[in-house]
Design a protein around this motif. Sequence first.
Motif, PDB file in Angstrom:
ATOM      1  N   GLY B  93      45.310  42.673  45.860  1.00 40.49           N
ATOM      2  CA  GLY B  93      44.317  41.643  45.741  1.00 40.49           C
ATOM      3  C   GLY B  93      43.423  41.289  47.075  1.00 40.49           C
ATOM      4  O   GLY B  93      42.296  41.071  46.750  1.00 40.49           O
ATOM      5  N   THR B  94      44.196  41.405  48.109  1.00 37.03           N
ATOM      6  CA  THR B  94      43.476  41.192  49.466  1.00 37.03           C
ATOM      7  C   THR B  94      42.234  42.045  49.704  1.00 37.03           C
ATOM      8  O   THR B  94      41.309  41.710  49.946  1.00 37.03           O
ATOM      9  CB  THR B  94      44.359  40.935  50.563  1.00 37.03           C
ATOM     10  N   VAL B  95      42.565  43.240  49.282  1.00 32.92           N
ATOM     11  CA  VAL B  95      41.757  44.465  49.816  1.00 32.92           C
ATOM     12  C   VAL B  95      40.481  44.041  48.759  1.00 32.92           C
ATOM     13  O   VAL B  95      39.275  44.380  49.304  1.00 32.92           O
ATOM     14  CB  VAL B  95      42.424  45.523  49.277  1.00 32.92           C
ATOM     15  N   LEU B  96      40.876  44.198  47.432  1.00 32.78           N
ATOM     16  CA  LEU B  96      39.792  43.860  46.631  1.00 32.78           C
ATOM     17  C   LEU B  96      38.933  42.834  46.828  1.00 32.78           C
ATOM     18  O   LEU B  96      37.679  42.901  46.818  1.00 32.78           O
ATOM     19  CB  LEU B  96      40.449  43.973  45.085  1.00 32.78           C
ATOM     20  N   ASP B 108      31.142  43.814  43.555  1.00 34.14           N
ATOM     21  CA  ASP B 108      31.528  42.077  43.359  1.00 34.14           C
ATOM     22  C   ASP B 108      31.645  41.719  42.033  1.00 34.14           C
ATOM     23  O   ASP B 108      32.550  41.431  41.256  1.00 34.14           O
ATOM     24  CB  ASP B 108      30.803  41.438  44.156  1.00 34.14           C
ATOM     25  N   THR B 109      30.633  42.116  41.348  1.00 32.99           N
ATOM     26  CA  THR B 109      30.433  41.634  39.815  1.00 32.99           C
ATOM     27  C   THR B 109      31.613  42.336  38.970  1.00 32.99           C
ATOM     28  O   THR B 109      32.305  41.636  38.214  1.00 32.99           O
ATOM     29  CB  THR B 109      29.008  42.237  39.369  1.00 32.99           C
ATOM     30  N   VAL B 110      31.743  43.677  39.285  1.00 31.19           N
ATOM     31  CA  VAL B 110      32.955  44.419  38.602  1.00 31.19           C
ATOM     32  C   VAL B 110      34.376  43.840  38.815  1.00 31.19           C
ATOM     33  O   VAL B 110      34.936  43.506  37.834  1.00 31.19           O
ATOM     34  CB  VAL B 110      32.873  45.798  38.888  1.00 31.19           C
ATOM     35  N   ILE B 111      34.479  43.789  40.054  1.00 29.26           N
ATOM     36  CA  ILE B 111      35.923  43.260  40.588  1.00 29.26           C
ATOM     37  C   ILE B 111      36.073  41.838  40.061  1.00 29.26           C
ATOM     38  O   ILE B 111      37.317  41.446  39.506  1.00 29.26           O
ATOM     39  CB  ILE B 111      35.994  43.267  41.923  1.00 29.26           C
ATOM     40  N   ARG B 112      35.272  40.755  40.152  1.00 29.98           N
ATOM     41  CA  ARG B 112      35.229  39.518  39.634  1.00 29.98           C
ATOM     42  C   ARG B 112      35.533  39.533  38.406  1.00 29.98           C
ATOM     43  O   ARG B 112      36.189  38.661  37.664  1.00 29.98           O
ATOM     44  CB  ARG B 112      34.071  38.780  40.110  1.00 29.98           C
ATOM     45  N   GLY B 113      34.450  40.236  37.587  1.00 34.96           N
ATOM     46  CA  GLY B 113      34.612  40.435  35.959  1.00 34.96           C
ATOM     47  C   GLY B 113      36.142  40.825  35.465  1.00 34.96           C
ATOM     48  O   GLY B 113      36.622  39.998  34.560  1.00 34.96           O
ATOM     49  N   ILE B 114      36.631  41.630  36.196  1.00 43.12           N
ATOM     50  CA  ILE B 114      38.104  42.334  35.785  1.00 43.12           C
ATOM     51  C   ILE B 114      39.008  41.226  35.870  1.00 43.12           C
ATOM     52  O   ILE B 114      39.769  40.880  35.146  1.00 43.12           O
ATOM     53  CB  ILE B 114      38.248  43.526  36.489  1.00 43.12           C
ATOM     54  N   ALA B 115      38.930  40.613  37.071  1.00 38.90           N
ATOM     55  CA  ALA B 115      39.907  39.639  37.404  1.00 38.90           C
ATOM     56  C   ALA B 115      39.811  38.275  36.377  1.00 38.90           C
ATOM     57  O   ALA B 115      40.715  37.755  36.160  1.00 38.90           O
ATOM     58  CB  ALA B 115      39.765  39.122  38.881  1.00 38.90           C
ATOM     59  N   LEU B 150      49.893  43.585  37.082  1.00 42.91           N
ATOM     60  CA  LEU B 150      49.062  42.421  36.837  1.00 42.91           C
ATOM     61  C   LEU B 150      48.922  41.422  37.887  1.00 42.91           C
ATOM     62  O   LEU B 150      48.295  40.419  37.779  1.00 42.91           O
ATOM     63  CB  LEU B 150      49.251  41.640  35.526  1.00 42.91           C
ATOM     64  N   ALA B 151      49.858  41.726  38.885  1.00 42.66           N
ATOM     65  CA  ALA B 151      50.128  40.447  39.839  1.00 42.66           C
ATOM     66  C   ALA B 151      48.834  40.343  40.953  1.00 42.66           C
ATOM     67  O   ALA B 151      48.817  39.551  41.591  1.00 42.66           O
ATOM     68  CB  ALA B 151      51.465  40.819  40.584  1.00 42.66           C
ATOM     69  N   TRP B 152      47.841  41.311  40.948  1.00 43.44           N
ATOM     70  CA  TRP B 152      46.745  41.247  41.568  1.00 43.44           C
ATOM     71  C   TRP B 152      45.534  40.505  41.170  1.00 43.44           C
ATOM     72  O   TRP B 152      44.849  39.871  42.149  1.00 43.44           O
ATOM     73  CB  TRP B 152      46.278  42.604  41.998  1.00 43.44           C
ATOM     74  N   LEU B 153      45.749  40.005  39.980  1.00 42.72           N
ATOM     75  CA  LEU B 153      44.443  39.259  39.467  1.00 42.72           C
ATOM     76  C   LEU B 153      44.050  38.166  40.055  1.00 42.72           C
ATOM     77  O   LEU B 153      43.291  37.680  40.578  1.00 42.72           O
ATOM     78  CB  LEU B 153      44.708  39.192  37.845  1.00 42.72           C
ATOM     79  N   TYR B 154      45.227  37.224  40.050  1.00 39.14           N
ATOM     80  CA  TYR B 154      45.133  35.788  40.672  1.00 39.14           C
ATOM     81  C   TYR B 154      44.737  35.844  41.997  1.00 39.14           C
ATOM     82  O   TYR B 154      43.900  35.152  42.590  1.00 39.14           O
ATOM     83  CB  TYR B 154      46.356  34.982  40.227  1.00 39.14           C
ATOM     84  N   PRO B 155      45.612  36.538  42.899  1.00 41.54           N
ATOM     85  CA  PRO B 155      45.271  36.665  44.305  1.00 41.54           C
ATOM     86  C   PRO B 155      43.967  37.058  44.576  1.00 41.54           C
ATOM     87  O   PRO B 155      42.924  36.675  45.479  1.00 41.54           O
ATOM     88  CB  PRO B 155      46.303  37.723  44.842  1.00 41.54           C
ATOM     89  N   THR B 156      43.340  38.142  43.938  1.00 39.18           N
ATOM     90  CA  THR B 156      41.852  38.596  44.084  1.00 39.18           C
ATOM     91  C   THR B 156      41.050  37.546  43.897  1.00 39.18           C
ATOM     92  O   THR B 156      40.168  37.371  44.748  1.00 39.18           O
ATOM     93  CB  THR B 156      41.663  39.740  43.078  1.00 39.18           C
ATOM     94  N   ARG B 157      41.110  36.778  42.853  1.00 39.17           N
ATOM     95  CA  ARG B 157      40.355  35.691  42.592  1.00 39.17           C
ATOM     96  C   ARG B 157      40.023  34.553  43.452  1.00 39.17           C
ATOM     97  O   ARG B 157      39.030  34.146  43.948  1.00 39.17           O
ATOM     98  CB  ARG B 157      40.598  35.064  41.102  1.00 39.17           C
ATOM     99  N   THR B 158      41.394  34.127  43.907  1.00 34.41           N
ATOM    100  CA  THR B 158      41.401  33.127  44.675  1.00 34.41           C
ATOM    101  C   THR B 158      41.126  33.563  46.275  1.00 34.41           C
ATOM    102  O   THR B 158      40.237  32.776  46.971  1.00 34.41           O
ATOM    103  CB  THR B 158      42.688  32.184  44.851  1.00 34.41           C
ATOM    104  N   ILE B 159      41.576  34.635  46.735  1.00 34.68           N
ATOM    105  CA  ILE B 159      41.202  35.087  47.929  1.00 34.68           C
ATOM    106  C   ILE B 159      39.730  35.254  48.028  1.00 34.68           C
ATOM    107  O   ILE B 159      39.159  34.863  49.040  1.00 34.68           O
ATOM    108  CB  ILE B 159      42.044  36.318  48.464  1.00 34.68           C
ATOM    109  N   ARG B 160      39.179  35.825  47.215  1.00 33.67           N
ATOM    110  CA  ARG B 160      37.484  36.158  47.061  1.00 33.67           C
ATOM    111  C   ARG B 160      36.784  34.724  47.176  1.00 33.67           C
ATOM    112  O   ARG B 160      36.031  34.919  48.091  1.00 33.67           O
ATOM    113  CB  ARG B 160      37.406  36.700  45.500  1.00 33.67           C
TER     114      ARG B 160
END
Lengths: 334, 283
Positions: B93-96, B108-115, B150-160
């Motif tokens: 999640g942090t890397v993404l 960014d659009t793709v990563i945010r969309g998936i999350a 699936l555990a990376w979805l939430y961290p990706t969103r909030t860290i972003r």
Amino acid sequence: MQAAYIARRFGVFLLIVWLAASLNFFLPRLSGQDPVRTKLLQQAALGGYVQGGIDEMTKEYERRFGLDKPLWRQYLSYLDGVAHLDFNYSIANYPRRVSELIADALPWTLALLGTTTLLSFAIGSFLGALLAWPGAPRWMRWLMPPLWALHAIPFFLLGLILTYLLAFQIPLLPIFGGYSAGAFPALSWRFATDVLQHALLPALSIILVATGGWALGMRGMMVTTMGEDYVTFAEAKGLKAPTVFLRYCLRNAILPQVTALALALGQILSGAVLVEVIFGYPGIGTLLFQAIRENDHFVIQGVVFTVIVALGFTTFVLDVIYPWLDPRISYRRA
Amino acid sequence: MMRGVVRYLRRNPSLALGTVLLAALALFVVIGGMLVDIEDARPLSAPTLRAPSWEYPFGTDRQGRDLLAVMIAGTPLTLRIGFIAGFLGVGIGTVLAFIAAYYRGLLDTVIRGIADIGLTVPGLLVLIIIAVSLKGTLTVNQMAIVVASLAWLYPTRTIRAQVLSLRERGYVEVARLSGMSGPAIIFFELMPNLLPYLAATLVNAVSAAILASIGLEVLGLGPIDAPTLGMTLYWVNFNAAMINGWWWWWLAPTVIIVMVFLGLFFLTVGLDEIANPRLRRTA
């Protein structure tokens, strides 16, 4: 504009539907499982009948299910089936179709989840708002620690504890099922109260936990909102406290809660599945649990797909009504 | 030093409470591991269905497991699933999140969309499909990896979101103008400021991963021969221990799971306080 916004949201919804269907189709195939053969071998082992001819039988069944066609043809016909909400037959309850099983279970889950989610959202938000309000009675402050503690516990664990207390130690409520054994589902007053009694414990375990979460979120939002200048101004104008509380603070603080609701639906549902399993409540969760026990792939896939689509649709509806709730947000891209 | 820690913990009671709860569990596992033979967590190593007594303080289950040994062996296993999945989730999640928020654009659009889409989907159900699709029953480590998917979805969103607000700060601007490269800014300017926040996110992710793993286990998709807390609850449900009045069977795992979740929750609240001092206003 409005139409474009709704269309874009609907596009996202369709994307979710397609992704869920593709996931269902490709994941089992990626792992290289051979469902027909596995099932036949299992049945042969169980029934102890002739072991020979399994290969021929597998071929025949694969032809029937269309598994001998190229992958892309299978994929297209699968998508076509899914579009008609047709998920094939249940392997464990053979002559019944998966869609029938789901149609039987879905109303139970919808009723339980719909009621508990709405109730806990409403109670929790109002409670949270009061908790942040300086004019609230003092005893309310004692509610905070139990709310915090409750909200960190999974639904079904609280369900276990409640069952022990309210159904086993003091036999107030039924422990198991959606209605009494022997009761015949009918539109009668007796059956309705029976169902209600059975739903009370599962509902309570969801409501108690979820209410804590909503109250905590709302309290945080209220504190921020009460620091805003327009609230100070409203107070300075001499508006009555209830007006300031309801129209100025609560009205603004509730908006992020609705966004949070849309995001939390998936989690709530995941939790509710386990509650149903613990209580043997005849909804989607129990259906799924039985299907997992019986290795009934078609039912598992059908349930997962249906639930993802139903939730996607709910999110879509929430997205569409959100700008109506919050006039500051227009339908235009923010 | 010690005194400073104590004084800080007094100001941040959530952190203290969370630490105490988790430390109590750690002590239980470590001391218990010295006193009790973990082998008794296997079936047929004790008489069946004994209520708690001096010999079996937590009682025994229907397959003849000593429940005290099960708890001592199972608590670290459950925590391990949570930690592996949590670390993987927050790591990915942090890397993404950094890629998405720092470089913006199409990625960014793709990563945010998936999350965003992934988060609206009920995670447990997707995990069920994954677990069912795998051949055979899972081991504890495989279980962790399934949960991590699936555990990376939430961290990706909030860290972003955090990085987005950080990258506009003055000192990042200065670093950029002084010719620092993108990765250098990420590692030396952004990362250190995000560390407390990452810690809070990690604890949160561990808690979510444990919840997901217990869910899979209760549904019967867990590691059948491992004595994890969730598997114990699976056997509780499988044998209808509730209706039969074998209360000790579910009491121990329930208490421990509640302690784990409460401990992790209070730890997150405490870490949030460090990460975001503005929260103090609400306390």
